[in-house]
Design a protein around this motif. Structure first.
Motif, PDB file in Angstrom:
ATOM      1  N   ARG A  66      12.182  10.947   2.878  1.00 41.15           N
ATOM      2  CA  ARG A  66      10.668  11.201   2.522  1.00 41.15           C
ATOM      3  C   ARG A  66       9.751  12.293   2.935  1.00 41.15           C
TER       4      ARG A  66
ATOM      5  N   SER B 110      11.478   1.460   1.810  1.00 42.28           N
ATOM      6  CA  SER B 110      13.217   1.006   1.191  1.00 42.28           C
ATOM      7  C   SER B 110      13.776   1.380   1.793  1.00 42.28           C
TER       8      SER B 110
ATOM      9  N   THR C 230      -6.119   4.372   6.933  1.00 40.64           N
ATOM     10  CA  THR C 230      -5.945   3.234   6.891  1.00 40.64           C
ATOM     11  C   THR C 230      -4.889   2.544   6.750  1.00 40.64           C
ATOM     12  N   VAL C 231      -3.982   1.382   7.191  1.00 45.90           N
ATOM     13  CA  VAL C 231      -2.730   1.485   7.234  1.00 45.90           C
ATOM     14  C   VAL C 231      -2.408   0.544   5.989  1.00 45.90           C
ATOM     15  N   ALA C 232      -1.017   0.215   5.572  1.00 46.22           N
ATOM     16  CA  ALA C 232      -0.563  -0.941   4.708  1.00 46.22           C
ATOM     17  C   ALA C 232       0.192  -2.288   5.798  1.00 46.22           C
TER      18      ALA C 232
ATOM     19  N   ASN D 147       3.667  10.636   2.518  1.00 46.84           N
ATOM     20  CA  ASN D 147       3.843   9.652   2.162  1.00 46.84           C
ATOM     21  C   ASN D 147       3.762   7.867   3.220  1.00 46.84           C
TER      22      ASN D 147
ATOM     23  N   LEU E  30       4.192   4.672   5.254  1.00 51.11           N
ATOM     24  CA  LEU E  30       5.269   3.704   5.148  1.00 51.11           C
ATOM     25  C   LEU E  30       3.814   1.890   5.430  1.00 51.11           C
TER      26      LEU E  30
ATOM     27  N   GLY F  86       2.009   7.399  -2.271  1.00 51.06           N
ATOM     28  CA  GLY F  86       3.419   6.639  -3.022  1.00 51.06           C
ATOM     29  C   GLY F  86       3.997   6.957  -4.326  1.00 51.06           C
TER      30      GLY F  86
HETATM   31  P1  AMP Z   1       8.020   2.055   0.146  1.00 46.53           P
HETATM   32  O1  AMP Z   1       8.261   1.849   1.387  1.00 46.53           O
HETATM   33  O2  AMP Z   1       8.975   3.396  -0.079  1.00 46.53           O
HETATM   34  O3  AMP Z   1       7.944   0.190  -0.690  1.00 46.53           O
HETATM   35  O4  AMP Z   1       6.554   2.431  -0.659  1.00 46.53           O
HETATM   36  C1  AMP Z   1       5.420   2.465   0.644  1.00 46.53           C
HETATM   37  C2  AMP Z   1       3.968   2.669  -0.635  1.00 46.53           C
HETATM   38  O5  AMP Z   1       3.485   1.960   0.520  1.00 46.53           O
HETATM   39  C3  AMP Z   1       3.335   3.737  -0.335  1.00 46.53           C
HETATM   40  O6  AMP Z   1       4.214   4.662  -1.376  1.00 46.53           O
HETATM   41  C4  AMP Z   1       2.179   3.576  -0.937  1.00 46.53           C
HETATM   42  O7  AMP Z   1       2.559   3.821  -2.456  1.00 46.53           O
HETATM   43  C5  AMP Z   1       1.921   2.212  -0.174  1.00 46.53           C
HETATM   44  N1  AMP Z   1       1.059   3.178   0.926  1.00 46.53           N
HETATM   45  C6  AMP Z   1       2.003   2.704   2.280  1.00 46.53           C
HETATM   46  N2  AMP Z   1       0.339   2.727   3.566  1.00 46.53           N
HETATM   47  C7  AMP Z   1      -0.908   2.782   2.205  1.00 46.53           C
HETATM   48  C8  AMP Z   1      -2.078   3.876   2.710  1.00 46.53           C
HETATM   49  N3  AMP Z   1      -2.681   3.742   3.993  1.00 46.53           N
HETATM   50  N4  AMP Z   1      -3.171   3.595   1.471  1.00 46.53           N
HETATM   51  C9  AMP Z   1      -2.687   3.486   0.110  1.00 46.53           C
HETATM   52  N5  AMP Z   1      -1.637   3.390  -0.111  1.00 46.53           N
HETATM   53  C10 AMP Z   1      -0.050   2.990   1.247  1.00 46.53           C
END
Ligand code: AMP
Ligand code: MG
Length: 340
Positions: free
Chosen positions: A59, A143, A117-119, A63, A65, A230
C-alpha cells in the motif's frame, strides 16, 4: 510463517484471541474479522509494526490507516473532540463507521500519512473488540487485501492475499456487511462524507443534521486528495477488464447492443435480468433492489469473476440511493469502463 486460527464469533475462545493479542503486543501483524471486511492489524502506537502493514499490502504510504478502538470513550485519548460531537458519534458506535478528527500528539504520523487528522473506528464485531481489548493498544488496520484488490469478506480471500505475509490470520467466518466502513470527516463545521459505506446518508443526516456529500462519492468531479487521500487510488479491481453498466430502464438493450464487441464475456446480472441472456456465462448478484445481499457478496463476486476463463466482466450497477450509493462507489472504482 502464518498461523491460521479458527474462532467462533458466537462463542469466543479467549485463549485463541490471546495468541493473536500477544503477536500484536510484540509488533506483529494479525488479520481479524470485523463486521465490514477483514482487517490487517498492528499496534497503532508502534511505528515499526505499522510499517509492516504497508509492506504486506503493498500500500502507498500516503494512504492513511484507520485506528480501531475497543471502546468509544478512548477516542478522547487520541483526538480533540467536543462534547456535542462526542454525544452524536456515540449513537453510531460501535459500528461500521469511521470518524476523521483532529489528532493528538500521541498518534504516530505513519498512521495518518503526516496529516493532523486521524480516522477512528470502534468495530462492533465481537472478535475485533476482544482482540483490541486483549492487546491493550489501539489497532491500526486497513482491509486485509493486497493493495488495489477487492477487500476480503471471507477467510479464504484473506489467505489468498496474505498467507506468508502476516503472523496470524483469525478465521471468524463471514462478515455482516461486505463493504468498508462509512468514513465521515468531522473536522469542519459541516460533516463531510469521504467514503460511503454501510451507514447510509439518511442515517448520517438523522444524527448530524446537514451533511456534505462531495461529487467524487458518485464518481464525478475530482477527489480532494487532501481530505480523502484513499479515494485517489484504483481500488477493488479485478485483474480482468471490468465494465460497469449504470442502472437504467434501458440496461438490457444497452448490454445487448454492445456485448457482441467482446469475445467470451462474463455477465454479472440481477436475478431478474438473467432470462434475457441465456446464451452467456452468468454470475448472479442478487435481486435488483436487495442492496444488503448484493453488498455482502460484492467483493466475493468480483474475486470469483476474476477466476473464470472469461476475458471480460460486464456487471450491472444499482441505483444511487441508500446503500446503493456505497455499492456504486466501489463498482465505479473497480471498473475501467462505464456504459451509461
Ligand atoms: P481501508 O483501511 O483500506 O479501509 O482504508 C482506510 C481509508 O480511510 C483510507 O483509504 C482513507 O480514505 C480513510 N482515511 C484514513 N485516515 C484518514 C484521514 N486522516 N483523513 C481522511 N481519510 C482517512
Ligand atoms: Mg482497503
Amino acid at each position: 510463517m502464518t498461523e491460521i486460527i479458527k474462532v467462533n464469533p458466537f462463542d469466543i475462545d479467549l485463549k485463541k484471541i490471546n495468541i493473536a493479542a500477544e503477536k500484536i503486543k510484540l509488533g506483529g501483524l494479525v488479520v481479524f474479522p470485523t463486521e465490514t471486511v477483514y482487517g490487517l492489524g498492528a499496534n497503532a502506537l508502534n511505528e515499526t509494526a505499522v510499517k509492516k502493514i504497508y509492506a504486506a499490502k503493498g500500500r502507498p504510504s500516503d494512504n492513511p490507516l484507520i485506528m480501531h478502538l475497543d471502546r468509544i470513550e478512548k477516542i478522547k485519548d487520541y483526538t480533540y473532540i467536543d462534547d456535542n460531537i462526542f454525544e452524536k458519534i456515540k449513537v453510531l458506535t460501535p459500528g461500521p463507521i469511521t470518524f476523521v478528527l483532529k489528532k493528538k500528539e500521541i498518534v504516530p504520523e505513519i498512521i495518518t500519512a503526516n496529516r493532523d487528522t486521524v480516522a477512528i473506528r470502534v468495530p462492533a464485531h465481537p472478535i475485533a473488540q476482544k482482540l483490541i481489548e486483549m492487546s491493550g493498544v489501539p489497532i491500526a488496520a486497513p482491509s486485509a487485501n493486497l493493495s488495489g484488490r477487492p477487500s476480503p469478506t471471507i477467510a479464504e480471500h484473506v489467505i489468498e492475499d496474505m498467507f506468508g505475509r502476516v503472523d496470524v490470520i483469525i478465521d471468524g467466518g463471514n462478515v455482516d456487511f461486505g463493504l468498508e466502513s462509512t468514513v465521515i470527516d468531522l473536522t469542519e463545521d459541516i460533516p463531510t462524507l469521504l467514503r460511503p459505506g454501510p451507514i447510509i446518508p439518511e442515517k448520517l443526516k438523522e444524527v448530524f443534521g446537514y451533511i456534505k456529500i462531495p461529487d467524487f462519492i458518485y464518481g464525478k468531479g475530482k477527489v480532494d486528495i487532501a481530505k480523502a487521500p484513499g479515494m485517489k487510488y484504483r481500488h477493488y479491481a479485478p485483474d480482468k477488464k471490468t465494465i460497469l453498466v449504470e442502472y437504467s430502464k434501458k440496461r438490457i438493450e444497452k448490454i445487448k447492443e454492445k456485448i457482441n464487441n467482446y469475445k467470451n464475456p462474463l455477465l454479472v446480472l440481477f436475478e431478474e435480468d438473467k432470462k434475457y441472456f441465456r446464451e452467456y456465462d452468468i454470475i448472479t448478484s442478487g435481486n435488483k433492489n436487495d442492496y444488503y445481499k448484493i453488498a455482502v457478496k460484492l467483493f466475493a463476486i468480483l474475486r470469483n469473476a476474476d477466476k473464470t476463463k472469461n476475458d471480460v466482466i460486464i456487471i450491472e450497477g444499482v441505483k444511487d440511493e441508500g446503500l446503493g450509493i456505497s455499492i456504486m462507489n466501489r463498482l465505479r472504482k473497480a471498473s475501467s469502463e462505464i456504459w451509461r
